[in-house]
Motif scaffolding. Structure first.
Motif, PDB file in Angstrom:
ATOM      1  N   TYR A  18       0.832  -1.197   0.000  1.00 10.53           N
ATOM      2  CA  TYR A  18       0.000   0.000   0.000  1.00 10.53           C
ATOM      3  C   TYR A  18       0.872   1.255   0.000  1.00 10.53           C
ATOM      4  O   TYR A  18       0.638   2.195  -0.775  1.00 10.53           O
ATOM      5  CB  TYR A  18      -0.915  -0.009   1.225  1.00 10.53           C
ATOM      6  N   CYS A  19       1.889   1.279   0.866  1.00  8.38           N
ATOM      7  CA  CYS A  19       2.771   2.451   0.947  1.00  8.38           C
ATOM      8  C   CYS A  19       3.488   2.683  -0.375  1.00  8.38           C
ATOM      9  O   CYS A  19       3.615   3.829  -0.832  1.00  8.38           O
ATOM     10  CB  CYS A  19       3.781   2.264   2.079  1.00  8.38           C
ATOM     11  N   SER A  20       3.959   1.604  -0.988  1.00  8.56           N
ATOM     12  CA  SER A  20       4.645   1.720  -2.271  1.00  8.56           C
ATOM     13  C   SER A  20       3.713   2.236  -3.359  1.00  8.56           C
ATOM     14  O   SER A  20       4.081   3.110  -4.155  1.00  8.56           O
ATOM     15  CB  SER A  20       5.226   0.362  -2.672  1.00  8.56           C
ATOM     16  N   VAL A  21       2.477   1.720  -3.383  1.00 14.75           N
ATOM     17  CA  VAL A  21       1.494   2.152  -4.378  1.00 14.75           C
ATOM     18  C   VAL A  21       1.174   3.634  -4.203  1.00 14.75           C
ATOM     19  O   VAL A  21       1.121   4.395  -5.180  1.00 14.75           O
ATOM     20  CB  VAL A  21       0.212   1.303  -4.271  1.00 14.75           C
ATOM     21  N   MET A  22       0.962   4.063  -2.954  1.00 14.15           N
ATOM     22  CA  MET A  22       0.661   5.466  -2.696  1.00 14.15           C
ATOM     23  C   MET A  22       1.818   6.375  -3.100  1.00 14.15           C
ATOM     24  O   MET A  22       1.623   7.439  -3.695  1.00 14.15           O
ATOM     25  CB  MET A  22       0.335   5.674  -1.210  1.00 14.15           C
ATOM     26  N   TYR A  23       3.033   5.945  -2.781  1.00 18.04           N
ATOM     27  CA  TYR A  23       4.205   6.760  -3.129  1.00 18.04           C
ATOM     28  C   TYR A  23       4.321   6.917  -4.647  1.00 18.04           C
ATOM     29  O   TYR A  23       4.495   8.036  -5.152  1.00 18.04           O
ATOM     30  CB  TYR A  23       5.474   6.125  -2.568  1.00 18.04           C
ATOM     31  N   ASN A  24       4.226   5.820  -5.374  1.00 15.91           N
ATOM     32  CA  ASN A  24       4.380   5.869  -6.835  1.00 15.91           C
ATOM     33  C   ASN A  24       3.240   6.636  -7.495  1.00 15.91           C
ATOM     34  O   ASN A  24       3.451   7.364  -8.470  1.00 15.91           O
ATOM     35  CB  ASN A  24       4.456   4.447  -7.400  1.00 15.91           C
ATOM     36  N   HIS A  25       2.033   6.491  -6.945  1.00 20.45           N
ATOM     37  CA  HIS A  25       0.887   7.215  -7.492  1.00 20.45           C
ATOM     38  C   HIS A  25       1.086   8.720  -7.336  1.00 20.45           C
ATOM     39  O   HIS A  25       0.876   9.490  -8.292  1.00 20.45           O
ATOM     40  CB  HIS A  25      -0.397   6.775  -6.784  1.00 20.45           C
ATOM     41  N   CYS A  26       1.485   9.143  -6.143  1.00 22.83           N
ATOM     42  CA  CYS A  26       1.684  10.575  -5.905  1.00 22.83           C
ATOM     43  C   CYS A  26       2.892  11.106  -6.661  1.00 22.83           C
ATOM     44  O   CYS A  26       2.887  12.255  -7.126  1.00 22.83           O
ATOM     45  CB  CYS A  26       1.832  10.836  -4.404  1.00 22.83           C
ATOM     46  N   TYR A 101       3.655  15.895   4.398  1.00 26.73           N
ATOM     47  CA  TYR A 101       2.680  14.792   4.417  1.00 26.73           C
ATOM     48  C   TYR A 101       3.469  13.484   4.508  1.00 26.73           C
ATOM     49  O   TYR A 101       4.233  13.143   3.607  1.00 26.73           O
ATOM     50  CB  TYR A 101       1.853  14.833   3.133  1.00 26.73           C
ATOM     51  N   PHE A 102       3.254  12.738   5.594  1.00 23.42           N
ATOM     52  CA  PHE A 102       3.979  11.501   5.841  1.00 23.42           C
ATOM     53  C   PHE A 102       3.041  10.293   5.706  1.00 23.42           C
ATOM     54  O   PHE A 102       1.863  10.351   6.085  1.00 23.42           O
ATOM     55  CB  PHE A 102       4.583  11.491   7.249  1.00 23.42           C
ATOM     56  N   VAL A 103       3.584   9.203   5.181  1.00 21.46           N
ATOM     57  CA  VAL A 103       2.905   7.908   5.205  1.00 21.46           C
ATOM     58  C   VAL A 103       3.772   6.978   6.034  1.00 21.46           C
ATOM     59  O   VAL A 103       4.926   6.712   5.675  1.00 21.46           O
ATOM     60  CB  VAL A 103       2.690   7.342   3.788  1.00 21.46           C
ATOM     61  N   ILE A 104       3.230   6.503   7.153  1.00 21.50           N
ATOM     62  CA  ILE A 104       4.015   5.761   8.132  1.00 21.50           C
ATOM     63  C   ILE A 104       3.621   4.283   8.093  1.00 21.50           C
ATOM     64  O   ILE A 104       2.490   3.910   8.422  1.00 21.50           O
ATOM     65  CB  ILE A 104       3.814   6.337   9.544  1.00 21.50           C
ATOM     66  N   ASP A 105       4.551   3.442   7.690  1.00 20.45           N
ATOM     67  CA  ASP A 105       4.358   1.998   7.566  1.00 20.45           C
ATOM     68  C   ASP A 105       4.613   1.354   8.927  1.00 20.45           C
ATOM     69  O   ASP A 105       5.739   1.353   9.423  1.00 20.45           O
ATOM     70  CB  ASP A 105       5.338   1.466   6.514  1.00 20.45           C
ATOM     71  N   CYS A 106       3.558   0.815   9.536  1.00 23.50           N
ATOM     72  CA  CYS A 106       3.634   0.311  10.912  1.00 23.50           C
ATOM     73  C   CYS A 106       3.758  -1.219  10.955  1.00 23.50           C
ATOM     74  O   CYS A 106       3.487  -1.900   9.970  1.00 23.50           O
ATOM     75  CB  CYS A 106       2.399   0.745  11.690  1.00 23.50           C
ATOM     76  N   PRO A 107       4.146  -1.770  12.098  1.00 26.08           N
ATOM     77  CA  PRO A 107       4.279  -3.230  12.228  1.00 26.08           C
ATOM     78  C   PRO A 107       2.936  -3.944  12.084  1.00 26.08           C
ATOM     79  O   PRO A 107       1.870  -3.335  12.196  1.00 26.08           O
ATOM     80  CB  PRO A 107       4.846  -3.415  13.643  1.00 26.08           C
ATOM     81  N   GLY A 108       3.011  -5.265  11.885  1.00 24.31           N
ATOM     82  CA  GLY A 108       1.798  -6.043  11.658  1.00 24.31           C
ATOM     83  C   GLY A 108       1.331  -6.867  12.842  1.00 24.31           C
ATOM     84  O   GLY A 108       0.483  -7.740  12.686  1.00 24.31           O
ATOM     85  N   GLN A 109       1.882  -6.608  14.017  1.00 19.75           N
ATOM     86  CA  GLN A 109       1.477  -7.369  15.202  1.00 19.75           C
ATOM     87  C   GLN A 109       0.214  -6.742  15.778  1.00 19.75           C
ATOM     88  O   GLN A 109       0.217  -5.624  16.277  1.00 19.75           O
ATOM     89  CB  GLN A 109       2.595  -7.382  16.245  1.00 19.75           C
ATOM     90  N   ILE A 110      -0.894  -7.481  15.715  1.00 18.59           N
ATOM     91  CA  ILE A 110      -2.208  -6.904  15.970  1.00 18.59           C
ATOM     92  C   ILE A 110      -2.368  -6.399  17.397  1.00 18.59           C
ATOM     93  O   ILE A 110      -3.108  -5.443  17.652  1.00 18.59           O
ATOM     94  CB  ILE A 110      -3.319  -7.912  15.618  1.00 18.59           C
ATOM     95  N   ILE A 239      -7.330   4.211  -6.404  1.00 15.50           N
ATOM     96  CA  ILE A 239      -6.298   4.842  -5.557  1.00 15.50           C
ATOM     97  C   ILE A 239      -6.637   6.302  -5.309  1.00 15.50           C
ATOM     98  O   ILE A 239      -6.544   6.799  -4.177  1.00 15.50           O
ATOM     99  CB  ILE A 239      -4.918   4.716  -6.223  1.00 15.50           C
ATOM    100  N   ASP A 240      -7.055   6.999  -6.355  1.00 16.37           N
ATOM    101  CA  ASP A 240      -7.429   8.419  -6.237  1.00 16.37           C
ATOM    102  C   ASP A 240      -8.563   8.616  -5.241  1.00 16.37           C
ATOM    103  O   ASP A 240      -8.536   9.538  -4.418  1.00 16.37           O
ATOM    104  CB  ASP A 240      -7.862   8.964  -7.604  1.00 16.37           C
ATOM    105  N   GLN A 241      -9.571   7.751  -5.333  1.00 19.54           N
ATOM    106  CA  GLN A 241     -10.742   7.888  -4.472  1.00 19.54           C
ATOM    107  C   GLN A 241     -10.371   7.668  -3.005  1.00 19.54           C
ATOM    108  O   GLN A 241     -10.821   8.404  -2.120  1.00 19.54           O
ATOM    109  CB  GLN A 241     -11.830   6.886  -4.894  1.00 19.54           C
TER     110      GLN A 241
END
Length: 274
Positions: A18-26, A101-110, A239-241
């Motif tokens: 998701y983070c990679s997709v958002m970065y490349n899209h922007c 504007y930051f996008v912060i990729d967080c850990p996956g431990q629920i 992605i835009d929406q």
């Protein structure tokens, strides 16, 4: 103000993608995002991170410490607690400026989002640094294709929303990997009254615990507590929406629109037209 998406969700839900997709899209639209890796267990990610928590501490470092003797999960919790004890390092590393504007990729431990205070403490710190924060909670669409799993996913998202206490957008990821039949099934789940979803599947669990499940679904529906936004990474419109929804939630761009529409100095003859 500064702005931040806090990208959360279970392991395997697609946070780094998701983070990679958002970065490349922007990047393709000329918009600047500053990416942050806050997962000390991450091995690889496909975006340029301006901040990487592994420069402070990593799961590998902790597991190699013979005095701690921690497994992978314990080491991850230790790392996040160490980060909370060193929030000055994070603040210095962010080096944020006005309107960043930051996008912060967080850990996956629920449990970091459900009952441990770590993520809440990080969010509180971001708010104290004048960040508008939005939690983006991801769930793999493949895990919500059955009614009971859909309700379970909603409760997982709700648990994180209650614990973190920020505006939240819940996202169903990996829509692009579904068959057409399953895409239609997800659309039906999203458009249908949550209570009616329970009646679609006649399973042993449903028959035995129908009253409990319907009560949970009733609460979710009556209070509109949890809603999902589907994301297809192969469709720019999707992605835009989603990005527009998040931007609106954290009020990003409102000041920029005002500046664009109203020049600093107006000719007196123009005042009647404003």
């Amino acid at each position: 103000m500064k702005y931040a998406q806090l990208v959360m969700g279970p392991a395997g839900s697609g946070k780094s993608t998701y983070c990679s997709v958002m970065y490349n899209h922007c990047l393709s639209t000329g918009r600047m995002l500053r990416m942050v890796n806050l997962d000390p267990a991450c091995e690889v990610f496909n975006y340029p991170a301006v901040v990487d928590v592994r420069e402070l501490i990593s799961v590998n470092d902790v597991q190699e410490d013979e005095e701690l003797i921690l497994g992978p999960n314990g080491a991850l919790v230790f790392c996040m607690e160490y980060l909370v004890q060193n929030l000055d390092w994070l603040h210095d590393a962010l080096d944020e400026g006005e309107d960043d504007y930051f996008v912060i990729d967080c850990p996956g431990q629920i449990e970091l989002y459900s009952h441990l205070p770590v993520m809440r403490q990080i969010v509180d710190a971001l708010k104290s640094w004048d960040f508008n924060v939005c939690s983006v909670f991801l769930i793999d669409t493949n895990f919500v294709l059955e009614a009971e799993k859909f309700i379970s996913g909603a409760l997982t998202a709700l648990s994180a929303m209650v614990a973190i206490e920020t505006p939240a957008i819940n996202v169903l990821t990996k829509m692009d990997l579904l068959s057409e039949r399953n895409k239609q099934l997800v659309d039906e789940f999203l458009e249908t009254d949550t209570r009616s979803i329970i009646d679609q599947d006649e399973t042993i669990w449903n028959t035995k615990h129908r009253k409990l499940t319907r009560t949970i679904a009733q609460v979710l529906e009556d209070y509109s507590i949890v809603k999902f936004v589907p994301l297809n990474c192969e469709e720019e419109e999707s992605i835009d929406q989603l990005l527009l929804t998040i931007d609106t939630t954290i009020q990003y761009g409102e000041d920029l629109e005002v500046k664009d529409n109203f020049p600093d100095e107006l000719d007196p003859d123009q005042m009647d037209h404003v």
